[in-house]
Design a protein around this motif. Structure first.
Motif, mmCIF file in Angstrom:
data_model
loop_
_atom_site.group_PDB
_atom_site.id
_atom_site.type_symbol
_atom_site.label_atom_id
_atom_site.label_comp_id
_atom_site.label_asym_id
_atom_site.label_seq_id
_atom_site.Cartn_x
_atom_site.Cartn_y
_atom_site.Cartn_z
ATOM 1 N N LEU A 37 0.560 -1.005 -0.161
ATOM 2 C CA LEU A 37 0.214 0.203 -0.133
ATOM 3 C C LEU A 37 1.096 1.131 -0.157
ATOM 4 C CD1 LEU A 37 -3.029 -0.799 2.801
ATOM 5 C CD2 LEU A 37 -2.657 -1.335 0.127
ATOM 6 N N LEU A 38 0.332 1.939 -0.611
ATOM 7 C CA LEU A 38 0.739 3.905 -0.629
ATOM 8 C C LEU A 38 0.665 4.418 -0.397
ATOM 9 C CD1 LEU A 38 1.343 3.635 -4.491
ATOM 10 C CD2 LEU A 38 2.464 2.353 -2.636
ATOM 11 N N HIS A 39 1.019 5.110 1.538
ATOM 12 C CA HIS A 39 0.888 6.451 2.137
ATOM 13 C C HIS A 39 0.318 7.283 0.878
ATOM 14 C CE1 HIS A 39 1.076 9.859 5.084
ATOM 15 N NE2 HIS A 39 0.217 8.645 5.565
ATOM 16 N N CYS A 40 -0.390 8.250 1.293
ATOM 17 C CA CYS A 40 -0.789 9.751 0.327
ATOM 18 C C CYS A 40 -0.047 10.931 0.569
ATOM 19 C CB CYS A 40 -1.786 10.433 0.444
ATOM 20 S SG CYS A 40 -3.366 9.605 0.150
ATOM 21 N N SER A 41 0.219 11.820 0.415
ATOM 22 C CA SER A 41 1.177 12.706 0.581
ATOM 23 C C SER A 41 0.843 13.555 0.393
ATOM 24 C CB SER A 41 1.930 13.895 -0.525
ATOM 25 O OG SER A 41 1.454 13.325 -1.490
ATOM 26 N N TRP A 42 -0.849 13.732 0.612
ATOM 27 C CA TRP A 42 -1.476 14.959 0.564
ATOM 28 C C TRP A 42 -3.206 14.510 1.843
ATOM 29 C CZ3 TRP A 42 -6.506 12.317 -0.500
ATOM 30 C CH2 TRP A 42 -6.779 11.622 -1.024
ATOM 31 N N ALA A 43 -2.948 13.293 2.139
ATOM 32 C CA ALA A 43 -3.524 13.036 3.982
ATOM 33 C C ALA A 43 -3.381 11.692 4.005
ATOM 34 C CB ALA A 43 -5.226 12.295 2.902
ATOM 35 N N ASP A 44 -3.756 11.718 5.501
ATOM 36 C CA ASP A 44 -2.651 10.598 6.727
ATOM 37 C C ASP A 44 -3.526 8.755 5.926
ATOM 38 O OD1 ASP A 44 -0.878 9.009 7.820
ATOM 39 O OD2 ASP A 44 -2.502 10.021 9.740
ATOM 40 N N GLU A 45 -3.787 8.422 5.037
ATOM 41 C CA GLU A 45 -4.221 7.278 4.279
ATOM 42 C C GLU A 45 -3.368 6.770 3.617
ATOM 43 O OE1 GLU A 45 -7.515 6.888 0.868
ATOM 44 O OE2 GLU A 45 -7.766 8.796 2.859
ATOM 45 N N TRP A 46 -3.626 5.215 3.924
ATOM 46 C CA TRP A 46 -2.556 4.407 2.766
ATOM 47 C C TRP A 46 -4.171 3.840 2.023
ATOM 48 C CZ3 TRP A 46 2.327 2.928 3.073
ATOM 49 C CH2 TRP A 46 2.573 3.155 4.837
ATOM 50 N N GLN A 47 -3.325 3.096 0.614
ATOM 51 C CA GLN A 47 -4.373 3.195 -0.781
ATOM 52 C C GLN A 47 -3.613 2.526 -1.408
ATOM 53 O OE1 GLN A 47 -4.091 6.739 -2.369
ATOM 54 N NE2 GLN A 47 -5.961 7.372 -1.448
ATOM 55 N N PHE A 48 -4.257 1.159 -2.164
ATOM 56 C CA PHE A 48 -3.272 0.138 -3.442
ATOM 57 C C PHE A 48 -2.359 1.404 -4.537
ATOM 58 C CE2 PHE A 48 -5.279 -3.661 -2.357
ATOM 59 C CZ PHE A 48 -6.234 -2.895 -1.672
ATOM 60 N N PRO A 49 -1.841 0.834 -4.982
ATOM 61 C CA PRO A 49 -1.492 1.667 -6.432
ATOM 62 C C PRO A 49 -2.564 1.740 -7.264
ATOM 63 C CG PRO A 49 -0.368 0.452 -5.326
ATOM 64 C CD PRO A 49 -1.269 -0.208 -4.630
ATOM 65 N N GLY A 50 -3.426 2.595 -7.639
ATOM 66 C CA GLY A 50 -4.421 2.694 -8.743
ATOM 67 C C GLY A 50 -5.335 4.436 -8.746
ATOM 68 N N GLY A 51 -6.233 4.372 -9.948
ATOM 69 C CA GLY A 51 -6.987 5.470 -9.813
ATOM 70 C C GLY A 51 -7.631 5.738 -10.661
ATOM 71 N N ALA A 52 -8.493 6.949 -10.411
ATOM 72 C CA ALA A 52 -9.733 7.517 -11.815
ATOM 73 C C ALA A 52 -9.264 6.574 -12.529
ATOM 74 C CB ALA A 52 -10.037 8.411 -11.124
ATOM 75 N N GLN A 53 -10.206 5.950 -13.673
ATOM 76 C CA GLN A 53 -10.647 5.472 -14.914
ATOM 77 C C GLN A 53 -10.140 7.168 -15.736
ATOM 78 O OE1 GLN A 53 -14.425 4.830 -16.533
ATOM 79 N NE2 GLN A 53 -13.239 3.304 -17.964
ATOM 80 N N ASP A 54 -9.465 7.298 -16.535
ATOM 81 C CA ASP A 54 -9.264 8.541 -18.005
ATOM 82 C C ASP A 54 -10.282 7.843 -19.134
ATOM 83 O OD1 ASP A 54 -7.048 9.132 -16.665
ATOM 84 O OD2 ASP A 54 -5.411 8.913 -17.404
ATOM 85 N N GLU A 55 -10.298 9.027 -19.390
ATOM 86 C CA GLU A 55 -11.572 9.280 -21.340
ATOM 87 C C GLU A 55 -10.760 7.916 -21.748
ATOM 88 O OE1 GLU A 55 -14.701 10.474 -23.223
ATOM 89 O OE2 GLU A 55 -14.265 11.014 -21.228
ATOM 90 N N GLY A 56 -11.531 6.937 -22.139
ATOM 91 C CA GLY A 56 -11.052 6.599 -22.862
ATOM 92 C C GLY A 56 -10.274 4.901 -23.286
#
Length: 177
Positions: A37-56
């Motif tokens: 898991l990755l720690h956010c640089s902008w919040a104290d939160e751990w996340q999976f590598p990933g994110g929002a879908q881009d167009e297409g």
């Protein structure tokens, strides 16, 4: 050309459709069952590598792109879907999230190249992660661990198996990205 909806012009029909935020992540793991898991640089939160879908993009392409951008790692050549989660984003928008099997790495030698979105990474077991993340994300980690160990892809609602979800449409955000 698309046929018109019988009750509305196409543009109006499309405007009435539910907005859905789609995102995808990867489960980077090692042979000992540890999960990255990755720690956010902008919040104290751990996340999976990933994110929002881009167009297409389809969701596999999103997971591949985001994993490379956020870790420098290369995804496996074939998609292996571990879990699908339907929930509500904290802003009230419907959210669809797909978790794919990410690369199998050696936790002692892997080189992670963090993007500016993250400032730290760790590889821990689902049990070790549980006190560091919120309960919905801990349930997702435990479920994904089980699928990696030979289970089948699961459909979740707000980070929980359907039999564990109250009948209300409200749910806690599982913190996927």
């Amino acid at each position: 050309m698309a046929a018109e909806h019988p009750q509305f012009p196409r543009a109006e029909w499309l405007a009435r459709r539910t907005r859905v935020l789609a995102s995808a992540s990867s489960l980077v793991h090692d042979a000992e069952g540890r999960i990255l898991l990755l720690h956010c640089s902008w919040a104290d939160e751990w996340q999976f590598p990933g994110g929002a879908q881009d167009e297409g993009e389809d969701l596999w392409q999103t997971a591949v792109r985001e994993t490379t951008e956020e870790t420098g790692l290369t995804m496996p050549s074939e998609p292996h879907l571990l879990a699908v989660d339907w929930g509500t984003h904290p802003e009230g928008i419907a959210e669809f999230w797909a978790l794919f099997k990410g690369p199998l790495v050696n936790a002692d030698t892997v080189e992670i190249k963090l993007s500016d979105e993250h400032d730290e990474w760790r590889m821990l077991t689902a049990k070790q992660w549980a006190p560091l993340i919120h309960s919905g994300q801990a349930r997702v980690l435990a479920t994904a661990r089980d699928v990696l160990a030979g289970g089948h892809c699961v459909y979740l609602r707000s980070g929980s198996h359907l039999e564990d979800v109250p009948t209300s449409h409200d749910g806690e955000h599982a913190g996927h990205d």
